[in-house]
Design a protein around this motif. Structure first.
Motif, short mmCIF file in Angstrom:
data_model
loop_
_atom_site.label_atom_id
_atom_site.label_comp_id
_atom_site.label_asym_id
_atom_site.label_seq_id
_atom_site.Cartn_x
_atom_site.Cartn_y
_atom_site.Cartn_z
N LEU A 167 4.01 7.53 0.85
CA LEU A 167 2.74 6.52 -0.37
C LEU A 167 1.96 7.32 -1.35
N GLN A 168 1.54 9.00 -0.45
CA GLN A 168 0.79 9.73 -1.23
C GLN A 168 1.14 10.14 -2.45
N ARG A 169 2.91 10.34 -2.00
CA ARG A 169 3.82 10.95 -3.39
C ARG A 169 3.97 10.21 -4.19
N MET A 170 4.00 8.80 -4.05
CA MET A 170 3.74 7.61 -4.97
C MET A 170 2.63 7.97 -6.34
N GLU A 171 1.45 6.94 -5.13
CA GLU A 171 0.16 7.33 -5.76
C GLU A 171 0.24 8.82 -6.37
N ALA A 172 0.49 9.58 -6.49
CA ALA A 172 -0.08 11.63 -7.25
C ALA A 172 1.26 11.18 -8.49
N GLN A 176 3.52 8.49 10.10
CA GLN A 176 1.85 10.24 8.98
C GLN A 176 3.74 10.12 7.35
N LYS A 177 4.52 9.74 8.39
CA LYS A 177 5.55 10.57 7.11
C LYS A 177 5.46 8.98 5.93
N ALA A 178 5.64 8.47 6.58
CA ALA A 178 5.67 7.12 5.26
C ALA A 178 4.42 7.05 4.92
N ASN A 179 3.00 7.37 5.46
CA ASN A 179 1.76 8.05 4.87
C ASN A 179 1.81 9.31 3.57
N LEU A 225 6.35 4.32 -9.97
CA LEU A 225 6.35 5.35 -8.23
C LEU A 225 4.86 4.05 -8.32
N LYS A 226 4.43 3.14 -9.32
CA LYS A 226 3.20 2.91 -8.70
C LYS A 226 3.07 2.17 -7.57
N PRO A 227 2.59 2.36 -6.03
CA PRO A 227 2.96 1.74 -5.20
C PRO A 227 1.99 0.32 -5.65
N ASP A 228 2.73 -0.81 -4.78
CA ASP A 228 2.37 -1.99 -4.97
C ASP A 228 1.97 -2.67 -3.04
N LEU A 229 1.55 -3.44 -3.43
CA LEU A 229 0.86 -4.21 -1.61
C LEU A 229 2.21 -4.50 -0.72
N LEU A 230 2.93 -4.20 -1.12
CA LEU A 230 4.00 -4.30 0.25
C LEU A 230 4.45 -2.31 0.89
N SER A 231 4.29 -1.67 -0.42
CA SER A 231 3.98 -0.27 -0.16
C SER A 231 2.89 0.53 1.08
N TYR A 232 1.25 -0.84 0.71
CA TYR A 232 0.47 -0.29 1.40
C TYR A 232 0.86 -0.83 2.58
N ASN A 233 1.15 -1.91 2.57
CA ASN A 233 0.85 -2.95 4.20
C ASN A 233 2.42 -2.41 4.83
N THR A 234 3.02 -1.95 4.33
CA THR A 234 4.66 -1.33 5.32
C THR A 234 3.33 0.30 6.22
N VAL A 235 2.87 0.89 5.04
CA VAL A 235 1.96 1.70 5.77
C VAL A 235 0.89 1.36 7.34
N LEU A 236 0.14 0.40 6.75
CA LEU A 236 -0.32 -0.22 7.57
C LEU A 236 0.61 -0.57 9.10
N ASP A 237 2.08 -1.76 8.79
CA ASP A 237 2.79 -1.64 10.02
C ASP A 237 2.56 -0.42 10.49
N PRO A 248 14.93 7.85 -8.04
CA PRO A 248 13.84 7.40 -7.04
C PRO A 248 12.74 6.32 -7.15
N ASP A 249 12.76 5.05 -7.07
CA ASP A 249 12.12 4.10 -7.77
C ASP A 249 10.73 3.79 -6.86
N ARG A 250 10.30 2.29 -7.16
CA ARG A 250 9.15 2.47 -6.10
C ARG A 250 10.08 1.36 -4.74
N TYR A 251 11.01 0.82 -5.21
CA TYR A 251 11.58 0.04 -4.14
C TYR A 251 12.51 1.03 -3.69
#
Length: 684
Positions: free
Chosen positions: A329-334, A323-326, A343-355, A301-304
């Motif tokens: 995201l935390q797994r990616m950060e860890a 909560q599951k999306a978050n 697995l470095k989160p990008d802006l799309l990763s954070y914006n998807t969780v914000l959505d 699995p990669d960032r995409y």
């Protein structure tokens, strides 16, 4: 075949009389007209052959033009023509062989150039069709026709030994994927199954499977079975690879699933937005991780991967999606913190969780994540306008409306301060202003009406008059403001709505396409008019409806009236009539409006249309035989149209006498008193 000159679409009509050199020269010059620097190296014209034709065909794909596919096809057909011309019929071949033997000692004339196609030629033509963006829906059929022709040429002995390879089939699959026509994904799957069949000497590779699955992902928004079909292909690929383990020879040729293949399946679930898609995406993630642990090195699995799964959770209505999306995201950060750069989160990763937080109205969590992005110091995840829009939208959907609008204003002010301090990335855009307007619109605050008009005026000043395209109001902006006015119940709403709609029309007439008046804007104004207590409001409503129709007939397709627009005028009529004169005018407008709706070439009356017109008749027309006859005819039309809903029956019962009502139902109810299903078959 296309042997005659009339069969060639891009080469000149007299192509069969031209030499090979002339055909090649014509084609090179045609490409050079579009690509002036183009050159095809020909050191010795006497040695022109297949290589030169193949190079030109591949260059037509390298430098895509509107004629790339058709010219490449013509060149292939011309090559076949030269081969056929040089090949004697079977009954003459033995005689020709004897002639050649007897003439072997004498000086033979110069042999004609015969550029015989090979598999590279076929693949070049397919690629030239693939890059052709004109009439994309026809490209896939043309590409597949090339393989069909090849089969005929093989059977005729013209191209004996020339067979399509994996690249040939993959290109056809890709053409179907890009075509976007209904059934394209299924046709791509049929070609893949042909490659999988044991009777076919061509084996599918990773590209074959990934492209086919990608075709299902592309059509998933319109095909609810796309996710399942994509996963079925993936599982078939997995099973074939398992069966090939330990096998020898051709049986061992079966590609293993890769990250790309899994990501395409995940995207099919995300794009499909079907219930359960998010849950299935999480299950596929666990399957990926298990296979990777078992030694599938190309399956990690990669960032995409994570971004698509978070999108699937967001789009498929998964319970607890935010909560599951978050957590993902935390797994990616860890993982990134431990050195896994994939697995470095990008802006799309954070914006998807914000959505996801926005969709659930969790303003607190959304703002907390926004703060984390601001404090990260990583330019890669610096919040943008989308980030702020998501947080503002989250607050607009929160249960505490007062707190929501307060926090929205504070966040907007913070964004403006950062921009004023020279941080250009924090420039508020139209979407941010729209989100702020929506916050106020849903707040129920008494200041909402004043504030949304103030924000709209600021956007007009900066974006339209000031030339800042980033903050230009759009149709959605005006509709949000008009909605606020409609829901305010303020006595000023009637006049303000008409003023704002007029401003919208004026700006559009000045060339600002972003504020093009739309049906929703007009319909909201019609609703506001209908709710008002103004005298002669029905005349204004009719005038606005006709203005709307005129705009549509004048070329503004976004202004096409809807049934809701006509119903709003009928509603205005039903609640008009302070005096006899006004009642007469309201009834006249109601009758004309209903007739216009019935005569429309693109609309039909709904059950609400019939019910509201009946309500208008009840309030505006005195009891009489004329009224009874009108009601009878109207009700029968309603039943024929299949829109006799409970609303219609309720208005009928209150409008007609008991005897009239029962006479209309006599002989059509069953033993339980139920009406025929056909009477309400079209109620929506």
């Amino acid at each position: 075949g296309r042997e005659g000159s009339s069969g060639f679409s891009t080469l000149p009509q007299g192509v069969v009389t031209m030499t090979v050199e002339e055909v090649l020269d014509f084609s090179v010059n045609l490409l050079r007209e579009c690509v002036p620097s183009y050159e095809l190296k020909i050191e010795d014209t006497s040695k022109i052959g297949t290589w030169h034709f193949n190079q030109l065909i591949f260059d037509l794909a390298k430098y895509p033009q509107s004629f790339s596919g058709s010219l490449a096809q013509d060149l292939l057909d011309y090559m076949i023509y030269t081969v056929k011309k040089a090949t004697p019929p079977p009954k003459h071949r033995r005689r020709n062989k004897k002639k050649k033997q007897s003439a072997s000692s004498s000086l033979s004339p110069k042999q004609p150039i015969i550029p015989k196609p090979n598999v590279e030629t076929i693949n070049g033509v397919l690629k030239a069709w693939m890059v052709n963006k004109n009439n994309q829906s026809d490209v896939a059929r043309r590409a597949e026709a090339v393989l069909a022709k090849l089969a005929i040429w093989q059977s005729e002995g013209i191209l004996w030994g020339v067979s399509a390879d994996t690249v040939s089939y993959n290109t056809c699959i890709n053409c179907w994927k890009d075509s976007g026509i209904p059934g394209a994904a299924q046709r791509a799957t049929d070609i893949l199954r042909l490659m999988e069949d044991e009777s076919t000497i061509v084996n599918p590779d990773v590209v074959s499977y990934a492209t086919c699955v990608g075709a299902w992902a592309d059509c998933a928004a319109h095909d609810p079975s796309a996710g399942r079909n994509a996963e079925e292909i993936l599982m078939r690929m997995y099973e074939r690879s398992k069966d090939a383990e330990g096998a020898e020879g051709e049986d061992a040729v079966a590609p293993r699933p890769t990250t790309r293949c899994f990501n395409a399946v995940l995207l099919a679930y995300a794009n499909g937005r079907q219930s359960g898609g998010g849950k299935r995406a999480l299950e596929l993630l666990r399957f990926m991780e298990r296979l990777n642990a078992e030694g599938y090195e190309d399956l990690s699995p990669d960032r995409y991967t994570f971004n698509i799964i978070m999108k699937a959770l967001l789009c498929c209505g998964e319970r607890g999606a935010s909560q599951k999306a978050n957590q993902l995201l935390q797994r990616m950060e860890a993982s990134y913190g431990k050195g896994d750069t994939r697995l470095k989160p990008d802006l799309l990763s954070y914006n998807t969780v914000l959505d996801a937080f926005s969709k659930e109205g969790d303003g607190k969590s959304a703002e907390r994540l926004l703060e984390q992005m601001l404090n990260s110091g990583d330019d890669m995840v610096k919040p943008n306008a989308h980030s702020y829009t998501a947080v503002l939208t989250a607050w607009s959907r929160s249960e505490d409306k007062a707190k929501g609008v307060r926090r929205a204003e504070e966040l907007f002010d913070d964004m403006e301060r950062r921009y004023a301090a020279g941080k250009s990335d924090f420039h508020p855009e139209t979407s941010v202003y729209n989100a702020l307007i929506n916050c106020w619109a849903k707040s129920g605050d008494r200041k909402a009406l004043y504030r949304v008009i103030q924000i709209l005026s600021l956007m007009e000043e900066l974006g339209l008059k000031g030339g800042d395209s980033n903050v230009q109001p759009n149709s959605r902006t005006y509709c949000a403001v008009l909605d606020t006015l409609a829901n305010s119940r303020n006595y000023k709403a009637y006049d303000e709505s008409l003023k704002i709609l007029k401003r919208m029309e004026d700006f559009y007439s000045e060339g600002y396409d972003s504020v093009r008046p739309c049906a929703r804007a007009y319909s909201i104004c019609l609703s506001t008019i209908a709710r008002s207590r103004r005298k002669n409001k029905v005349v204004k409503a009719q005038e606005l409806l006709h203005r709307m129709e005129s705009e549509y007939r004048g070329g503004n397709s976004a202004c096409r009236p809807t049934v809701y627009s006509y119903n709003a005028v009928l509603n205005a009529a039903a609640f008009s009539g302070r005096d006899e004169k006004e009642q007469e005018e309201a009834f006249r407008v109601a009758c004309l409006t209903f007739d216009e709706l019935r005569m429309s070439d693109y609309l039909q009356p709904s059950h609400v249309s019939y019910g509201t017109f009946l309500k208008a008749i009840k309030k505006l027309m005195p009891e009489s035989d004329v009224r009874d006859n009108l009601v009878k005819g109207l009700f029968r039309k309603c039943c024929r149209d299949g829109v006799a809903s409970d609303f219609v029956l309720k208005e009928m019962a209150g409008l007609s006498t008991p005897g009239l009502y029962q006479s209309l139902l006599e002989g059509v109810t069953n033993e339980y008193g139920n009406l025929p299903k056909s009477w309400s078959a079209n109620v929506r």
